[in-house]
Design a protein around this motif. Sequence first.
Motif, PDB file in Angstrom:
ATOM      1  N   LYS A 110     -13.044  12.339  17.589  1.00  0.00           N
ATOM      2  CA  LYS A 110     -12.399  11.274  16.815  1.00  0.00           C
ATOM      3  C   LYS A 110     -12.647   9.909  17.444  1.00  0.00           C
ATOM      4  O   LYS A 110     -12.998   8.943  16.775  1.00  0.00           O
ATOM      5  CB  LYS A 110     -10.891  11.549  16.744  1.00  0.00           C
ATOM      6  CG  LYS A 110     -10.317  11.433  15.365  1.00  0.00           C
ATOM      7  CD  LYS A 110      -8.857  11.818  15.352  1.00  0.00           C
ATOM      8  CE  LYS A 110      -7.977  10.594  15.448  1.00  0.00           C
ATOM      9  NZ  LYS A 110      -6.609  10.886  15.867  1.00  0.00           N
ATOM     10  N   LEU A 114     -16.247   8.813  16.918  1.00  0.00           N
ATOM     11  CA  LEU A 114     -16.500   8.302  15.556  1.00  0.00           C
ATOM     12  C   LEU A 114     -15.962   6.877  15.414  1.00  0.00           C
ATOM     13  O   LEU A 114     -16.588   6.017  14.810  1.00  0.00           O
ATOM     14  CB  LEU A 114     -15.857   9.223  14.509  1.00  0.00           C
ATOM     15  CG  LEU A 114     -16.486  10.621  14.375  1.00  0.00           C
ATOM     16  CD1 LEU A 114     -15.630  11.518  13.490  1.00  0.00           C
ATOM     17  CD2 LEU A 114     -17.910  10.534  13.802  1.00  0.00           C
ATOM     18  N   LYS A 169     -18.240   4.417  17.365  1.00  0.00           N
ATOM     19  CA  LYS A 169     -19.495   4.263  16.608  1.00  0.00           C
ATOM     20  C   LYS A 169     -19.326   3.279  15.451  1.00  0.00           C
ATOM     21  O   LYS A 169     -20.169   2.450  15.179  1.00  0.00           O
ATOM     22  CB  LYS A 169     -19.855   5.633  15.998  1.00  0.00           C
ATOM     23  CG  LYS A 169     -21.053   6.283  16.627  1.00  0.00           C
ATOM     24  CD  LYS A 169     -21.446   7.497  15.835  1.00  0.00           C
ATOM     25  CE  LYS A 169     -22.400   7.041  14.761  1.00  0.00           C
ATOM     26  NZ  LYS A 169     -23.201   7.984  14.136  1.00  0.00           N
ATOM     27  N   LYS A 170     -18.180   3.437  14.766  1.00  0.00           N
ATOM     28  CA  LYS A 170     -17.914   2.597  13.591  1.00  0.00           C
ATOM     29  C   LYS A 170     -17.688   1.134  13.999  1.00  0.00           C
ATOM     30  O   LYS A 170     -18.133   0.213  13.325  1.00  0.00           O
ATOM     31  CB  LYS A 170     -16.657   3.137  12.899  1.00  0.00           C
ATOM     32  CG  LYS A 170     -16.607   2.858  11.425  1.00  0.00           C
ATOM     33  CD  LYS A 170     -15.625   3.792  10.790  1.00  0.00           C
ATOM     34  CE  LYS A 170     -14.837   3.120   9.715  1.00  0.00           C
ATOM     35  NZ  LYS A 170     -13.653   3.892   9.356  1.00  0.00           N
ATOM     36  N   SER A 175     -25.065   7.922  20.380  1.00  0.00           N
ATOM     37  CA  SER A 175     -24.067   8.983  20.516  1.00  0.00           C
ATOM     38  C   SER A 175     -24.725  10.351  20.688  1.00  0.00           C
ATOM     39  O   SER A 175     -25.692  10.681  19.988  1.00  0.00           O
ATOM     40  CB  SER A 175     -23.145   8.984  19.292  1.00  0.00           C
ATOM     41  OG  SER A 175     -23.909   9.057  18.110  1.00  0.00           O
ATOM     42  N   HIS A 191     -18.434  17.818  12.783  1.00  0.00           N
ATOM     43  CA  HIS A 191     -18.899  16.426  12.845  1.00  0.00           C
ATOM     44  C   HIS A 191     -20.198  16.248  13.602  1.00  0.00           C
ATOM     45  O   HIS A 191     -20.663  15.111  13.773  1.00  0.00           O
ATOM     46  CB  HIS A 191     -17.810  15.535  13.459  1.00  0.00           C
ATOM     47  CG  HIS A 191     -16.738  15.212  12.486  1.00  0.00           C
ATOM     48  ND1 HIS A 191     -16.914  14.283  11.490  1.00  0.00           N
ATOM     49  CD2 HIS A 191     -15.515  15.717  12.337  1.00  0.00           C
ATOM     50  CE1 HIS A 191     -15.817  14.230  10.767  1.00  0.00           C
ATOM     51  NE2 HIS A 191     -14.952  15.093  11.253  1.00  0.00           N
ATOM     52  N   ASN A 231     -22.827  13.820  12.521  1.00  0.00           N
ATOM     53  CA  ASN A 231     -22.523  12.384  12.503  1.00  0.00           C
ATOM     54  C   ASN A 231     -23.027  11.660  13.749  1.00  0.00           C
ATOM     55  O   ASN A 231     -22.926  10.442  13.850  1.00  0.00           O
ATOM     56  CB  ASN A 231     -21.004  12.140  12.409  1.00  0.00           C
ATOM     57  CG  ASN A 231     -20.447  12.573  11.092  1.00  0.00           C
ATOM     58  OD1 ASN A 231     -19.662  13.504  11.017  1.00  0.00           O
ATOM     59  ND2 ASN A 231     -20.892  11.921  10.026  1.00  0.00           N
TER      60      ASN A 231
END
Length: 191
Positions: A102, A105, A108-109, A117, A156, A159
């Motif tokens: 989590k 992510l 990264k965003k 990653s 995930h 991703n």
Amino acid sequence: MKNLIIITAPSGSGKTTICKEIQKKENNIKFSISHTSRKIRPNEKNGVDYYFVTDEEFLDSIKKEDFVEWSFHFDCYYGTSKSQIQNSIDKKIPLLLEVDVKGALNIKKLFPKQTVSIFVEPPSLNELKIRLQKRGSDSNERIAKRLQRIEFELSHKSNFDFSIVNDKLEVATNKILEIIKNETKGVSYVT
Ligand code: ADP
Ligand code: 5GP
């Protein structure tokens, strides 16, 4: 320019072990030290492995917006401070972040251009259980909680930029070091 290197994985896959190996082999990469309210393990040091704080101190830091991201899992808080990330971006220093899926992510965003990653996979679910039991730092109940998250975490995998199976530690570490070197070209390594 990519200087935020995220290592993420289901708990027990070996990301802490790999990050320690990376630090031994490549001392120009800074290691992001998260804050946590979990209890310190016998082999850990405050200010080295984590900043160990109380729940109250952690909540206070949330209020002050000190974290770029934080999460509450396994009954404890974990968070990455804004200052470490900003310092590494400003000075173009490679920063290795070891966070849960989590958190990875979220980072990264927030920093899509600065992030590379890497998802670390266990060789099998059974081996993951064995590793968690061998580590000996969690009760059976805590191990069960960690295992409950695996399906979510594995889902995930796609991703992330790279995925590496941590079967033989040295092989996995070298593969990750190779990725870091290729992906952080142009970053001014500290001497
Ligand atoms: P994570 O940080 O992902 O939760 P750890 O690094 O704490 O996982 O590793 C969990 C356990 O598995 C530790 O006891 C560690 O020594 C062991 N371990 C890590 N990598 C390997 C590997 N490649 N082969 C065998 N055991 C490993
Ligand atoms: P552990 O208790 O085994 O040290 O860590 C439990 C989980 O918390 C691991 O998946 C670890 O990567 C994650 N974690 C450690 N620091 C952070 C952080 O700053 N943010 C988030 N989101 N997760 C973290």
